[in-house]
Design a protein around this motif. Structure first.
Motif, PDB file in Angstrom:
ATOM      1  N   VAL A  23       0.801  -1.223   0.000  1.00 47.08           N
ATOM      2  CA  VAL A  23       0.000   0.000   0.000  1.00 47.08           C
ATOM      3  C   VAL A  23       0.839   1.282   0.000  1.00 47.08           C
ATOM      4  O   VAL A  23       0.307   2.367   0.142  1.00 47.08           O
ATOM      5  N   ASP A  24       2.125   1.161  -0.156  1.00 48.17           N
ATOM      6  CA  ASP A  24       3.011   2.331  -0.245  1.00 48.17           C
ATOM      7  C   ASP A  24       2.840   3.280   0.944  1.00 48.17           C
ATOM      8  O   ASP A  24       2.618   4.475   0.781  1.00 48.17           O
ATOM      9  N   CYS A  25       2.957   2.739   2.154  1.00 43.45           N
ATOM     10  CA  CYS A  25       2.734   3.553   3.354  1.00 43.45           C
ATOM     11  C   CYS A  25       4.006   4.163   3.932  1.00 43.45           C
ATOM     12  O   CYS A  25       3.948   4.878   4.925  1.00 43.45           O
ATOM     13  N   PHE A  26       5.160   3.920   3.316  1.00 48.82           N
ATOM     14  CA  PHE A  26       6.403   4.474   3.843  1.00 48.82           C
ATOM     15  C   PHE A  26       6.612   5.894   3.357  1.00 48.82           C
ATOM     16  O   PHE A  26       6.315   6.235   2.215  1.00 48.82           O
ATOM     17  N   ARG A  27       7.152   6.723   4.255  1.00 44.89           N
ATOM     18  CA  ARG A  27       7.514   8.101   3.938  1.00 44.89           C
ATOM     19  C   ARG A  27       9.002   8.252   4.240  1.00 44.89           C
ATOM     20  O   ARG A  27       9.502   7.706   5.224  1.00 44.89           O
ATOM     21  N   GLU A  28       9.678   9.035   3.403  1.00 49.66           N
ATOM     22  CA  GLU A  28      11.126   9.176   3.499  1.00 49.66           C
ATOM     23  C   GLU A  28      11.514  10.567   3.981  1.00 49.66           C
ATOM     24  O   GLU A  28      11.118  11.574   3.412  1.00 49.66           O
ATOM     25  N   GLY A  29      12.318  10.580   5.037  1.00 48.38           N
ATOM     26  CA  GLY A  29      12.916  11.816   5.518  1.00 48.38           C
ATOM     27  C   GLY A  29      14.397  11.814   5.198  1.00 48.38           C
ATOM     28  O   GLY A  29      14.894  10.886   4.550  1.00 48.38           O
ATOM     29  N   PRO A  30      15.102  12.815   5.649  1.00 52.27           N
ATOM     30  CA  PRO A  30      16.527  12.909   5.329  1.00 52.27           C
ATOM     31  C   PRO A  30      17.360  11.714   5.802  1.00 52.27           C
ATOM     32  O   PRO A  30      18.281  11.291   5.100  1.00 52.27           O
ATOM     33  N   ASN A  31      17.058  11.177   6.998  1.00 52.06           N
ATOM     34  CA  ASN A  31      17.883  10.067   7.475  1.00 52.06           C
ATOM     35  C   ASN A  31      17.082   8.976   8.184  1.00 52.06           C
ATOM     36  O   ASN A  31      17.610   8.229   9.004  1.00 52.06           O
ATOM     37  N   MET A  32      15.814   8.842   7.816  1.00 52.94           N
ATOM     38  CA  MET A  32      14.946   7.819   8.416  1.00 52.94           C
ATOM     39  C   MET A  32      13.709   7.639   7.550  1.00 52.94           C
ATOM     40  O   MET A  32      13.329   8.537   6.811  1.00 52.94           O
ATOM     41  N   LEU A  33      13.081   6.489   7.684  1.00 56.48           N
ATOM     42  CA  LEU A  33      11.767   6.236   7.093  1.00 56.48           C
ATOM     43  C   LEU A  33      10.748   6.193   8.221  1.00 56.48           C
ATOM     44  O   LEU A  33      11.086   5.872   9.367  1.00 56.48           O
ATOM     45  N   VAL A  34       9.495   6.486   7.895  1.00 57.14           N
ATOM     46  CA  VAL A  34       8.390   6.300   8.837  1.00 57.14           C
ATOM     47  C   VAL A  34       7.238   5.636   8.089  1.00 57.14           C
ATOM     48  O   VAL A  34       7.225   5.589   6.857  1.00 57.14           O
ATOM     49  N   ILE A  35       6.291   5.138   8.848  1.00 54.76           N
ATOM     50  CA  ILE A  35       5.094   4.512   8.284  1.00 54.76           C
ATOM     51  C   ILE A  35       3.902   5.413   8.564  1.00 54.76           C
ATOM     52  O   ILE A  35       3.685   5.838   9.701  1.00 54.76           O
ATOM     53  N   SER A 105      18.626  11.774  18.906  1.00 53.92           N
ATOM     54  CA  SER A 105      19.193  13.121  18.707  1.00 53.92           C
ATOM     55  C   SER A 105      19.779  13.298  17.316  1.00 53.92           C
ATOM     56  O   SER A 105      20.019  14.422  16.873  1.00 53.92           O
ATOM     57  N   GLU A 106      19.966  12.222  16.598  1.00 51.67           N
ATOM     58  CA  GLU A 106      20.503  12.260  15.228  1.00 51.67           C
ATOM     59  C   GLU A 106      19.413  12.432  14.178  1.00 51.67           C
ATOM     60  O   GLU A 106      19.715  12.633  13.007  1.00 51.67           O
ATOM     61  N   LEU A 107      18.148  12.342  14.573  1.00 45.21           N
ATOM     62  CA  LEU A 107      17.044  12.442  13.618  1.00 45.21           C
ATOM     63  C   LEU A 107      17.009  13.825  12.978  1.00 45.21           C
ATOM     64  O   LEU A 107      16.992  14.844  13.673  1.00 45.21           O
ATOM     65  N   VAL A 108      16.994  13.851  11.649  1.00 42.86           N
ATOM     66  CA  VAL A 108      16.864  15.092  10.902  1.00 42.86           C
ATOM     67  C   VAL A 108      15.423  15.159  10.414  1.00 42.86           C
ATOM     68  O   VAL A 108      14.970  14.271   9.709  1.00 42.86           O
ATOM     69  N   ARG A 109      14.731  16.200  10.808  1.00 43.09           N
ATOM     70  CA  ARG A 109      13.332  16.348  10.417  1.00 43.09           C
ATOM     71  C   ARG A 109      13.245  17.172   9.168  1.00 43.09           C
ATOM     72  O   ARG A 109      12.352  17.309   8.491  1.00 43.09           O
TER      73      ARG A 109
END
Length: 109
Positions: A23-35, A105-109
């Protein structure tokens, strides 16, 4: 319930999981994926694909990762976090970061 990408994904961003998502539920950020919890159908096919074991069913999420339920929901709605449907190379230093704990703390939003 939905599935959640946890802290293990930060600074790695392996994308093996996106190839199998129906269902293509993944979203891509600079250094992580989310659902995106509104898109996830709870099929669990992504869980075994993640080489760093970053994906959990919400009810199986470790207690120290519970904040990632809200984080996935919030970031999946951020317009700069785009849908990702095809595998890409992991981040260049992913192998150096894959086993490190405490990466929030490494998460880039």
């Amino acid at each position: 319930m939905t599935h959640v990408v946890s802290e293990s994904c930060i600074r790695c961003k392996y994308t093996d999981c996106v190839d199998v998502c129906p269902v293509d539920c993944f979203r891509e950020g600079p250094n992580m994926l989310v659902i995106d919890p509104d898109e996830c159908i709870d099929c669990a096919v992504c869980i075994p694909e993640c080489p760093v074991n970053a994906i959990y069913a919400e009810e199986d999420l470790p207690a120290d990762q519970l904040a990632f339920v809200k984080l996935n929901a919030d970031l999946s709605r951020d317009p700069s976090w785009k849908s990702i449907t095809k595998r890409k190379p992991a981040l260049p230093d992913a192998d150096e970061w894959k086993d490190k704990p405490g990466k929030i703390s490494e998460l880039v939003r």
